[in-house]
Scaffold this motif. Structure first.
Motif, PDB file in Angstrom:
ATOM      1  N   ASP A   1     -92.562  -1.392  20.306  1.00 16.66           N
ATOM      2  CA  ASP A   1     -91.209  -1.907  20.479  1.00 16.66           C
ATOM      3  C   ASP A   1     -90.307  -0.820  21.080  1.00 16.66           C
ATOM      4  O   ASP A   1     -89.625  -1.044  22.061  1.00 16.66           O
ATOM      5  CB  ASP A   1     -90.635  -2.434  19.152  1.00 16.66           C
ATOM      6  CG  ASP A   1     -90.788  -1.457  17.996  1.00 16.66           C
ATOM      7  OD1 ASP A   1     -91.378  -0.372  18.172  1.00 16.66           O
ATOM      8  OD2 ASP A   1     -90.309  -1.773  16.884  1.00 16.66           O
TER       9      ASP A   1
ATOM     10  N   THR B   1     -88.211   9.118  18.579  1.00 12.36           N
ATOM     11  CA  THR B   1     -88.524  10.553  18.662  1.00 12.36           C
ATOM     12  C   THR B   1     -89.878  10.780  19.326  1.00 12.36           C
ATOM     13  O   THR B   1     -90.155  11.873  19.805  1.00 12.36           O
ATOM     14  CB  THR B   1     -88.575  11.193  17.260  1.00 12.36           C
ATOM     15  OG1 THR B   1     -89.650  10.605  16.526  1.00 12.36           O
ATOM     16  CG2 THR B   1     -87.265  11.001  16.521  1.00 12.36           C
ATOM     17  N   GLY B   2     -90.729   9.757  19.299  1.00 14.18           N
ATOM     18  CA  GLY B   2     -92.081   9.886  19.837  1.00 14.18           C
ATOM     19  C   GLY B   2     -93.085  10.376  18.799  1.00 14.18           C
ATOM     20  O   GLY B   2     -94.273  10.495  19.084  1.00 14.18           O
TER      21      GLY B   2
ATOM     22  N   THR C   1     -94.361   8.962  16.090  1.00 11.87           N
ATOM     23  CA  THR C   1     -95.405   8.004  15.733  1.00 11.87           C
ATOM     24  C   THR C   1     -96.550   8.036  16.745  1.00 11.87           C
ATOM     25  O   THR C   1     -97.710   8.208  16.377  1.00 11.87           O
ATOM     26  CB  THR C   1     -94.818   6.570  15.689  1.00 11.87           C
ATOM     27  OG1 THR C   1     -93.651   6.586  14.876  1.00 11.87           O
ATOM     28  CG2 THR C   1     -95.815   5.574  15.152  1.00 11.87           C
TER      29      THR C   1
ATOM     30  N   LYS D   1     -85.636   5.898  23.971  1.00 16.47           N
ATOM     31  CA  LYS D   1     -84.358   6.602  23.835  1.00 16.47           C
ATOM     32  C   LYS D   1     -84.575   8.042  24.281  1.00 16.47           C
ATOM     33  O   LYS D   1     -84.924   8.891  23.471  1.00 16.47           O
ATOM     34  CB  LYS D   1     -83.909   6.594  22.373  1.00 16.47           C
ATOM     35  CG  LYS D   1     -83.495   5.259  21.805  1.00 16.47           C
ATOM     36  CD  LYS D   1     -83.075   5.436  20.346  1.00 16.47           C
ATOM     37  CE  LYS D   1     -82.708   4.126  19.701  1.00 16.47           C
ATOM     38  NZ  LYS D   1     -82.552   4.253  18.234  1.00 16.47           N
TER      39      LYS D   1
ATOM     40  N   VAL E   1     -80.603   0.122  17.259  1.00 13.90           N
ATOM     41  CA  VAL E   1     -80.594  -1.268  17.735  1.00 13.90           C
ATOM     42  C   VAL E   1     -81.404  -2.176  16.793  1.00 13.90           C
ATOM     43  O   VAL E   1     -82.324  -1.710  16.124  1.00 13.90           O
ATOM     44  CB  VAL E   1     -81.162  -1.384  19.175  1.00 13.90           C
ATOM     45  CG1 VAL E   1     -80.197  -0.827  20.203  1.00 13.90           C
ATOM     46  CG2 VAL E   1     -82.523  -0.723  19.312  1.00 13.90           C
TER      47      VAL E   1
HETATM   48  P1  IMP Z   1     -90.553   7.343  16.557  1.00  8.75           P
HETATM   49  O1  IMP Z   1     -91.797   7.766  15.812  1.00  8.75           O
HETATM   50  O2  IMP Z   1     -89.375   8.207  16.200  1.00  8.75           O
HETATM   51  O3  IMP Z   1     -90.764   7.253  18.042  1.00  8.75           O
HETATM   52  O4  IMP Z   1     -90.143   5.945  15.979  1.00  8.75           O
HETATM   53  C1  IMP Z   1     -90.752   4.806  16.356  1.00  8.75           C
HETATM   54  C2  IMP Z   1     -90.482   3.670  15.389  1.00  8.75           C
HETATM   55  O5  IMP Z   1     -89.241   3.792  14.674  1.00  8.75           O
HETATM   56  C3  IMP Z   1     -90.359   2.396  16.185  1.00  8.75           C
HETATM   57  O6  IMP Z   1     -91.631   1.813  16.390  1.00  8.75           O
HETATM   58  C4  IMP Z   1     -89.446   1.558  15.326  1.00  8.75           C
HETATM   59  O7  IMP Z   1     -90.207   0.835  14.390  1.00  8.75           O
HETATM   60  C5  IMP Z   1     -88.558   2.557  14.630  1.00  8.75           C
HETATM   61  N1  IMP Z   1     -87.243   2.675  15.331  1.00  8.75           N
HETATM   62  C6  IMP Z   1     -86.836   3.696  16.108  1.00  8.75           C
HETATM   63  N2  IMP Z   1     -85.594   3.494  16.598  1.00  8.75           N
HETATM   64  C7  IMP Z   1     -85.207   2.280  16.127  1.00  8.75           C
HETATM   65  C8  IMP Z   1     -83.998   1.480  16.285  1.00  8.75           C
HETATM   66  O8  IMP Z   1     -83.022   1.834  16.974  1.00  8.75           O
HETATM   67  N3  IMP Z   1     -83.993   0.286  15.635  1.00  8.75           N
HETATM   68  C9  IMP Z   1     -85.028  -0.161  14.879  1.00  8.75           C
HETATM   69  N4  IMP Z   1     -86.165   0.550  14.719  1.00  8.75           N
HETATM   70  C10 IMP Z   1     -86.257   1.756  15.326  1.00  8.75           C
END
Ligand code: IMP
Ligand code: MG
Length: 178
Positions: free
Chosen positions: A104, A108-109, A111, A135, A157
């Protein structure tokens, strides 16, 4: 379509309409249909957030393609970060397959930075990422998104699969925190 929505204690304003989202998904599908002609990619969609994007993208594909859904869970383990990421439902053999991850949003990347090495370990033929949103200002890990819907500002969002504390996933549009 409402200009603003209330989810729990927070107010969100319309950011991407249903038409804008669907038009962008069609463009991504056109690119994938072209890039993977004659191949048979396996899409790995990451739950929960990507379920709507995965469904709408998959409907636009004209190539042969497989789809599986997985869930990522972190638990406390003996690593330097103290957390171990495990992929639930990843029961397909990835060896020499063309993989496309469906996310979705890349925030931060973190995950995908933890998940991708686990996939590479199985020696797929190729690995690409399709993400509806990213982002750039929040990115902390080098995650190249190969098929991207929208680059958005570093604001929270909801909608179109994305939740705030479990709610808001059902909106057809994407709303941004006011
Ligand atoms: P990352 O590991 O920081 O890239 O986070 C990824 C996961 O965090 C996404 O797959 C979302 O499930 C959740 N996430 C990150 N930003 C948002 C947001 O603005 N709204 C809702 N979920 C988010
Ligand atoms: Mg997610």
């Amino acid at each position: 379509m409402q200009p603003t929505v209330q989810v729990l204690d927070k107010k969100f304003e319309l950011y991407l309409s249903e038409t804008e989202i669907q038009d962008q998904i069609k463009k991504i599908a056109i690119a994938i249909n072209k890039d993977y002609v004659g191949r048979r990619p396996l899409f790995i969609a990451i739950l929960n957030g990507s379920f709507m994007f995965a469904s709408d993208l998959f409907k636009q594909l004209t190539i042969d393609a497989e789809l599986c859904f997985i869930k990522l869970a972190s638990y406390k383990g003996m690593t330097s970060s103290g957390q171990v990421l495990t992929a639930i439902g990843l029961d397909v053999d990835l060896f020499e397959k063309d993989i496309i991850i469906i996310e979705d949003i890349v925030d931060t990347g973190k995950t995908l930075n933890e998940f991708i090495p686990k996939l590479i370990h199985q020696q797929p033929a190729s690995l690409k990422i399709a993400a509806l949103l990213n982002k750039p200002d929040a990115l902390e890990f080098p995650i190249p998104v190969d098929y991207l819907g929208f680059s958005i500002p570093n604001k929270f969002v909801v909608g179109y699969g994305l939740d705030y504390d479990g709610l808001g996933r059902n909106f057809k549009e994407i709303y941004q925190l006011v």
